[in-house]
Design a protein around this motif. Structure first.
Motif, short mmCIF file in Angstrom:
data_model
loop_
_atom_site.label_atom_id
_atom_site.label_comp_id
_atom_site.label_asym_id
_atom_site.label_seq_id
_atom_site.Cartn_x
_atom_site.Cartn_y
_atom_site.Cartn_z
N GLY A 168 0.84 -1.17 0.00
CA GLY A 168 0.00 0.00 0.00
C GLY A 168 0.89 1.24 0.00
O GLY A 168 1.74 1.40 -0.86
N LYS A 169 0.74 2.11 1.01
CA LYS A 169 1.60 3.27 1.15
C LYS A 169 2.73 3.06 2.14
O LYS A 169 3.58 3.93 2.32
CB LYS A 169 0.76 4.48 1.58
N ASP A 170 2.76 1.89 2.79
CA ASP A 170 3.79 1.59 3.78
C ASP A 170 5.02 0.99 3.09
O ASP A 170 4.90 0.21 2.14
CB ASP A 170 3.27 0.61 4.82
N VAL A 171 6.20 1.34 3.59
CA VAL A 171 7.45 0.84 3.05
C VAL A 171 8.26 0.19 4.17
O VAL A 171 8.47 0.80 5.22
CB VAL A 171 8.27 1.96 2.38
N PHE A 172 8.71 -1.05 3.94
CA PHE A 172 9.49 -1.78 4.91
C PHE A 172 10.81 -2.21 4.28
O PHE A 172 10.87 -2.53 3.09
CB PHE A 172 8.75 -3.04 5.38
N THR A 173 11.87 -2.24 5.07
CA THR A 173 13.13 -2.86 4.67
C THR A 173 13.52 -3.86 5.74
O THR A 173 13.25 -3.65 6.93
CB THR A 173 14.26 -1.82 4.48
N ALA A 174 14.12 -4.96 5.32
CA ALA A 174 14.51 -6.01 6.26
C ALA A 174 15.66 -6.81 5.68
O ALA A 174 16.04 -6.64 4.51
CB ALA A 174 13.32 -6.92 6.57
N GLN A 175 16.21 -7.70 6.50
CA GLN A 175 17.33 -8.54 6.06
C GLN A 175 16.88 -9.88 5.53
O GLN A 175 17.70 -10.65 5.04
CB GLN A 175 18.30 -8.72 7.23
N GLY A 176 15.62 -10.16 5.62
CA GLY A 176 15.07 -11.40 5.11
C GLY A 176 13.57 -11.34 5.12
O GLY A 176 12.97 -10.46 5.75
N MET A 177 12.91 -12.29 4.42
CA MET A 177 11.47 -12.21 4.28
C MET A 177 10.88 -13.57 3.97
O MET A 177 11.51 -14.42 3.34
CB MET A 177 11.13 -11.23 3.15
N ASN A 178 9.66 -13.78 4.42
CA ASN A 178 8.85 -14.95 4.06
C ASN A 178 7.45 -14.43 3.77
O ASN A 178 6.75 -13.98 4.67
CB ASN A 178 8.84 -15.96 5.22
N PHE A 179 7.06 -14.47 2.49
CA PHE A 179 5.81 -13.85 2.06
C PHE A 179 4.87 -14.91 1.48
O PHE A 179 5.24 -15.65 0.56
CB PHE A 179 6.12 -12.79 1.00
N ASN A 180 3.67 -15.00 2.04
CA ASN A 180 2.65 -15.92 1.55
C ASN A 180 1.87 -15.23 0.44
O ASN A 180 1.09 -14.31 0.71
CB ASN A 180 1.73 -16.34 2.70
N THR A 181 2.09 -15.64 -0.80
CA THR A 181 1.45 -14.95 -1.92
C THR A 181 -0.04 -15.28 -2.02
O THR A 181 -0.78 -14.58 -2.70
CB THR A 181 2.14 -15.32 -3.24
N GLY A 190 15.40 -10.13 10.73
CA GLY A 190 16.58 -9.32 10.95
C GLY A 190 16.21 -7.90 11.36
O GLY A 190 15.18 -7.65 12.00
N LYS A 191 17.04 -6.96 10.99
CA LYS A 191 16.79 -5.56 11.32
C LYS A 191 15.72 -5.00 10.40
O LYS A 191 15.91 -4.92 9.18
CB LYS A 191 18.10 -4.76 11.17
N VAL A 192 14.60 -4.61 10.94
CA VAL A 192 13.45 -4.16 10.16
C VAL A 192 13.24 -2.67 10.38
O VAL A 192 13.26 -2.18 11.52
CB VAL A 192 12.17 -4.93 10.54
#
Length: 202
Positions: A168-181, A190-192
């Motif tokens: 949406g309008k939110d922005v995230f950065t991280a060192q890893g991810m697991n996304f359920n499509t 990690g550091k988020v």
């Protein structure tokens, strides 16, 4: 008993054990040779399969349909090279399109990709971008990373590299991810960091 007779008997006894000595020496030599010579074939690879590519495709498109004839998955690319030893397809300019029965639609692309037949996964490398269109209660989601792995049967995108997610309008950065499509749910590792614009009062 003279000396000559004793020598003959001693030699006769030695000749009885001589084959055993020879076999022992050969066995030790074989063991040393096996330990000294490096492996010619990588572990896990079938030596009967050719290690080089067996075919190449240009401007290709692979499509999967369900029982009703609905397109569920499409993998395309500028070119693809197949390696039978690792059962993998190396793709240049890879692009993935997937849509499940609930109507959730995902597209992903990268400079290169490796599709592993036995594991039902595609690893995207080089400016990988994945987009899940808004669906049900989940907003438009865009994921960028240097490496993304699409687990096709599980309908998940995972990465152990730095990622940037726009939801949406939110922005995230991280060192890893697991996304359920399928559901749009995600886990950041990690550091988020997050940038959450102020909501307008309703």
């Amino acid at each position: 008993m003279n000396l000559l007779t004793r020598v003959r008997r001693t030699l006769d006894r030695l000749t009885i054990y001589l084959p055993l000595f020879l076999f022992a020496i050969l066995a030790l030599g074989s063991w040393w040779l096996v330990r000294s010579v490096p492996e010619l074939v990588q572990p896990g690879l079938n030596p009967r399969l050719r290690q080089g590519p067996d075919f190449r495709l240009d401007q290709f498109k692979l499509q999967t349909f369900d029982a009703s004839g609905r397109l569920t998955r499409e993998i395309s690319g500028q070119s693809a090279t197949h390696f039978p030893a690792t059962q993998s397809l190396h793709i240049e300019g890879v692009r993935i399109l997937a849509e499940n029965e609930a109507g959730a639609r995902l597209t992903a692309e990268a400079k290169t990709g490796i599709s592993r037949e036995t594991e039902q996964e595609v690893t995207l490398s080089g400016n990988a971008i994945a987009v899940r269109q808004a669906h049900a209660q989940s907003p438009y989601t865009e994921i960028r990373a240097e490496v993304l792995t699409a687990l096709l049967e599980e309908e998940r995108l995972v990465s152990n590299r730095p990622v940037r997610m726009t939801r949406g309008k939110d922005v995230f950065t991280a060192q890893g991810m697991n996304f359920n499509t399928r559901t749009g749910q995600y886990e950041l590792e990690g550091k988020v960091r997050a940038v959450l614009p102020a909501r307008q009062p309703s």
